[in-house]
Design a protein around this motif. Sequence first.
Motif, short mmCIF file in Angstrom:
data_model
loop_
_atom_site.label_atom_id
_atom_site.label_comp_id
_atom_site.label_asym_id
_atom_site.label_seq_id
_atom_site.Cartn_x
_atom_site.Cartn_y
_atom_site.Cartn_z
N LEU A 107 2.59 13.20 110.27
CA LEU A 107 2.22 14.43 110.97
C LEU A 107 0.78 14.81 110.70
CD1 LEU A 107 5.29 16.79 110.36
CD2 LEU A 107 4.60 15.73 112.52
N PRO A 108 0.11 15.45 111.65
CA PRO A 108 -1.22 15.98 111.36
C PRO A 108 -1.13 16.97 110.20
CG PRO A 108 -0.61 16.34 113.67
CD PRO A 108 0.57 15.76 113.00
N LEU A 109 -2.21 17.05 109.41
CA LEU A 109 -2.14 17.88 108.18
C LEU A 109 -1.75 19.33 108.47
CD1 LEU A 109 -5.10 16.59 105.98
CD2 LEU A 109 -2.64 16.31 105.60
N ARG A 126 -12.46 7.97 110.52
CA ARG A 126 -13.11 8.29 109.25
C ARG A 126 -14.31 7.37 108.99
NH1 ARG A 126 -10.42 6.52 104.04
NH2 ARG A 126 -10.95 4.64 105.15
N THR A 170 -5.95 11.81 99.92
CA THR A 170 -5.41 13.13 100.25
C THR A 170 -4.27 13.49 99.30
OG1 THR A 170 -5.96 12.61 102.55
CG2 THR A 170 -4.47 14.47 102.20
N ASN A 215 3.35 10.29 105.87
CA ASN A 215 2.15 11.05 106.25
C ASN A 215 1.81 10.87 107.74
OD1 ASN A 215 -0.16 12.66 105.97
ND2 ASN A 215 -1.43 10.94 105.31
N GLY A 221 -1.70 1.55 102.83
CA GLY A 221 -2.72 0.79 103.56
C GLY A 221 -4.00 1.60 103.78
N ILE A 222 -4.98 0.97 104.37
CA ILE A 222 -6.24 1.65 104.67
C ILE A 222 -5.97 2.92 105.50
CG2 ILE A 222 -6.64 0.09 106.67
CD1 ILE A 222 -9.65 0.53 106.23
N GLY A 223 -6.59 4.01 105.09
CA GLY A 223 -6.47 5.26 105.84
C GLY A 223 -5.09 5.89 105.86
N SER A 224 -4.22 5.50 104.91
CA SER A 224 -2.84 6.02 104.95
C SER A 224 -2.76 7.45 104.39
CB SER A 224 -1.90 5.10 104.15
OG SER A 224 -2.39 4.94 102.83
N GLY A 225 -3.72 7.80 103.53
CA GLY A 225 -3.70 9.15 102.94
C GLY A 225 -3.61 9.16 101.42
N LYS A 226 -3.98 8.05 100.78
CA LYS A 226 -3.91 7.97 99.30
C LYS A 226 -4.77 9.04 98.64
CE LYS A 226 -5.26 3.69 99.42
NZ LYS A 226 -5.12 3.42 100.85
P1 ATP Z 1 -8.67 4.34 102.16
O1 ATP Z 1 -7.83 3.52 101.26
O2 ATP Z 1 -8.98 3.66 103.42
O3 ATP Z 1 -9.89 4.91 101.48
P2 ATP Z 1 -6.83 6.58 101.99
O4 ATP Z 1 -5.48 5.95 101.97
O5 ATP Z 1 -7.38 7.10 100.69
O6 ATP Z 1 -7.84 5.64 102.69
P3 ATP Z 1 -7.44 9.18 103.10
O7 ATP Z 1 -8.90 9.00 102.86
O8 ATP Z 1 -6.70 10.17 102.28
O9 ATP Z 1 -6.71 7.78 103.05
O10 ATP Z 1 -7.15 9.50 104.63
C1 ATP Z 1 -7.81 8.75 105.67
C2 ATP Z 1 -8.41 9.71 106.69
O11 ATP Z 1 -7.34 10.34 107.38
C3 ATP Z 1 -9.25 10.82 106.07
O12 ATP Z 1 -10.27 11.12 106.97
C4 ATP Z 1 -8.26 11.98 105.94
O13 ATP Z 1 -8.89 13.22 105.98
C5 ATP Z 1 -7.38 11.75 107.17
N1 ATP Z 1 -5.98 12.16 106.98
C6 ATP Z 1 -5.16 11.88 105.94
N2 ATP Z 1 -3.93 12.39 106.16
C7 ATP Z 1 -3.98 13.00 107.36
C8 ATP Z 1 -3.03 13.72 108.17
N3 ATP Z 1 -1.77 13.89 107.78
N4 ATP Z 1 -3.45 14.22 109.34
C9 ATP Z 1 -4.71 14.04 109.77
N5 ATP Z 1 -5.65 13.37 109.09
C10 ATP Z 1 -5.30 12.86 107.90
#
Ligand code: ATP
Length: 206
Positions: A177-179, A144, A17, A175, A10-15
């Motif tokens: 836990l905080p990074l 973000r 990353t 994903n 989903g949005i902001g899930s960490g794809k």
């Molecule tokens: P989208 O599809 O919305 O573009 P995405 O799935 O690609 O999002 P990311 O851009 O990787 O997700 O992560 C969303 C935000 O959360 C970014 O600002 C990223 O740095 C942060 N983030 C990702 N994983 C973690 C984590 N485990 N802990 C803290 N912050 C994280």
Amino acid sequence: MSYVVGLTGGIGSGKTTVANLFAELGVPLIDADIVARQVVEKSSPLLSKIAEHFGDEILTSQGELDRAKLRQIIFRQEQEKIWLNNLLHPAIRQEMLSQIQACSEPYLLFVVPLLIENNLTEFCDRVIVIDVEPAIQLERATKRDQSKVDTIKSIMASQVSRTERLRYADDVIENNLPLEQGLERIKTQVFALHQQYLDLAKDKES
Ligand code: ATP
């Protein structure tokens, strides 16, 4: 053809990353958001069709697509949204397929936010889902994008549910836990998956 591993969440899930960790291992990426931009890049046949339909006002002074203007039009007029989707969706699918077919590496990562919603799992040999609790997802995406909580909530509601998405997963990367705490574990998991996909790619070839 390369073995295709779809990566969704989903949005902001960490794809992004996680995709970057695969890229660091030398895995080629095909990113649906980039393909969606490539098909309407400056001077492309599709951009000409869009300008013919909406008028040259839809172009910036540099001759590029004015995305904000287009978003406003299709937000207000459902018919125009349908027209645009009918034009773009087949072209985006075709371009994705061409890029997949052009890849000569053992496997590639196909990064698609709406993999399930747009039936793109059919292009994939395997699917990774990045799973995160909705409350954490909401917090990260809001921060973000500097968006309102309601905006992110409505995007989350327009995507498949967490349960539905997980149904399509062959592999899940959690994903939550905080990074600072979770990154090492994710890197280890990505490395293990990488080895597994190289093996699966060999099986596909033979
Ligand atoms: P989208 O599809 O919305 O573009 P995405 O799935 O690609 O999002 P990311 O851009 O990787 O997700 O992560 C969303 C935000 O959360 C970014 O600002 C990223 O740095 C942060 N983030 C990702 N994983 C973690 C984590 N485990 N802990 C803290 N912050 C994280």
